[in-house]
Design an enzyme around this catalytic site. Structure first.
Site, PDB file in Angstrom:
ATOM      1  N   ASP A 270      -9.369   2.935   0.388  1.00  0.00           N
ATOM      2  CA  ASP A 270      -8.883   1.731  -0.273  1.00  0.00           C
ATOM      3  C   ASP A 270      -7.753   1.155   0.585  1.00  0.00           C
ATOM      4  O   ASP A 270      -7.135   1.882   1.377  1.00  0.00           O
ATOM      5  CB  ASP A 270      -8.375   2.082  -1.672  1.00  0.00           C
TER       6      ASP A 270
ATOM      7  N   ASP B  61      -4.889  -1.501  -0.452  1.00  0.00           N
ATOM      8  CA  ASP B  61      -3.569  -1.656  -1.068  1.00  0.00           C
ATOM      9  C   ASP B  61      -3.070  -0.329  -1.637  1.00  0.00           C
ATOM     10  O   ASP B  61      -3.710   0.270  -2.498  1.00  0.00           O
ATOM     11  CB  ASP B  61      -3.626  -2.702  -2.182  1.00  0.00           C
TER      12      ASP B  61
ATOM     13  N   GLY C 247      -6.505  -1.901  -8.383  1.00  0.00           N
ATOM     14  CA  GLY C 247      -7.872  -1.612  -7.983  1.00  0.00           C
ATOM     15  C   GLY C 247      -8.915  -2.591  -8.481  1.00  0.00           C
ATOM     16  O   GLY C 247     -10.084  -2.492  -8.093  1.00  0.00           O
TER      17      GLY C 247
ATOM     18  N   ARG D  89      -8.728  -9.887  -9.193  1.00  0.00           N
ATOM     19  CA  ARG D  89      -7.664 -10.649  -9.859  1.00  0.00           C
ATOM     20  C   ARG D  89      -8.049 -11.032 -11.282  1.00  0.00           C
ATOM     21  O   ARG D  89      -7.258 -10.909 -12.215  1.00  0.00           O
ATOM     22  CB  ARG D  89      -7.344 -11.920  -9.060  1.00  0.00           C
TER      23      ARG D  89
ATOM     24  N   SER E 174      -9.465  -7.071  -2.714  1.00  0.00           N
ATOM     25  CA  SER E 174      -8.653  -8.222  -2.324  1.00  0.00           C
ATOM     26  C   SER E 174      -9.289  -9.006  -1.182  1.00  0.00           C
ATOM     27  O   SER E 174      -9.797  -8.428  -0.216  1.00  0.00           O
ATOM     28  CB  SER E 174      -7.260  -7.753  -1.898  1.00  0.00           C
TER      29      SER E 174
ATOM     30  N   ASP F  59      -5.708   5.151  -4.726  1.00  0.00           N
ATOM     31  CA  ASP F  59      -4.467   5.377  -5.480  1.00  0.00           C
ATOM     32  C   ASP F  59      -4.568   4.842  -6.904  1.00  0.00           C
ATOM     33  O   ASP F  59      -3.614   4.970  -7.671  1.00  0.00           O
ATOM     34  CB  ASP F  59      -3.278   4.721  -4.770  1.00  0.00           C
TER      35      ASP F  59
END
Length: 257
Positions: free
Chosen positions: A27, A29, A77, A80, A146, A204
């Site tokens: 991942d 971010d 995760g 938006r 993202s 995360d």
């Protein structure tokens, strides 16, 4: 992206937990780049402004957005729009599609402004692990819901460490559902040419470890940078096989012989 053949060395090999893995999907971010905190701060500004103008009927639900708990539970995760919908629903609000878009667009504006002014850094421990995997000849992918993932990785100077990137733009183009569905990760590992049953996912977010488990990945690694026992336990409950505070923990300190 880097597709050059590599020669394994004894120095800084990945931990034994990764020795049987044939590919790793990271991942972006909060795992590769220190951007999760920027996303959280942008969400807080956007959500708090909305809650001030449209307070929930229940006074107990009117508190501000918590950049730690609310972010991890409802937003981290996810896309938006899914994140905005989930958080507002947690406050007893059933938003219209227009409201969700307005809040999400406000967050996007705030995040983009910060990114253009300050950029982001890559976590040294993650860079160290990715380079060790590259030396060992293990293919690596970056994945993110993202649309900013390519820019984030480029600004952090690590884009060329990955063989494949599947970002939010690609997900939208391909019609991939968001986490906790595993489609984003499955697309990434497919592009690496390795079945999920022989690959690892590093995440995360609760939604991310759930996606790794649903996707049938051989190993799901959770990253708890908050060093919060509750967060780590939550990641384990939702599908992580192991949880580390920093990915540098998965590198050894062996010297060449």
């Amino acid at each position: 992206m880097d597709r050059r053949p590599t020669t394994p060395t004894l120095h800084d090999l990945p931990s034994p937990v990764l020795r049987d893995v044939r590919a790793v999907v990271f991942d972006t971010d909060g795992v590769i780049t220190d951007s999760a905190r920027v996303h959280a701060a942008a969400w807080k500004t956007a959500f708090d402004a909305f809650l001030r103008e449209h307070p929930p009927e229940d006074p107990a639900l009117r508190g501000p957005f918590d950049v730690r708990d609310d972010y991890l539970r409802h937003v981290d995760g996810k896309s938006r729009f899914d994140g905005a919908t989930a958080f507002l629903a947690s406050r007893g609000i059933e938003p219209s599609p227009r409201t969700v878009r307005e809040v999400a667009d406000d967050k996007e504006r705030l995040f983009t402004e910060h990114l253009s002014r300050h950029g982001v850094d890559a976590y040294p421990g993650t860079v160290r692990l990715v380079r060790a995997l590259r030396r060992a000849g293990v293919p690596r992918a970056a994945a993110s819901a993202s649309r900013h993932a390519r820019e984030l990785l480029t600004r952090a100077g690590v884009l060329d460490l990955f063989d494949v990137l599947v970002d939010g733009g690609e997900a939208a183009r391909l019609g991939l559902p968001g986490k906790p569905r595993p489609d984003l990760f499955l697309e990434a590992v497919h592009r690496l040419g390795v079945p999920a049953s022989r690959a690892a996912v590093v995440e995360d977010a609760v939604a991310g470890v759930e996606a790794g488990r649903l996707g049938g990945f051989a190993l799901v690694i959770g990253v708890d940078r908050a060093a919060d026992r509750g967060t780590g336990e939550r990641l384990l409950r939702h599908g992580a096989d192991i949880v580390v505070r920093d990915l540098g923990e998965l590198c050894t300190e062996e010297s060449p012989k």
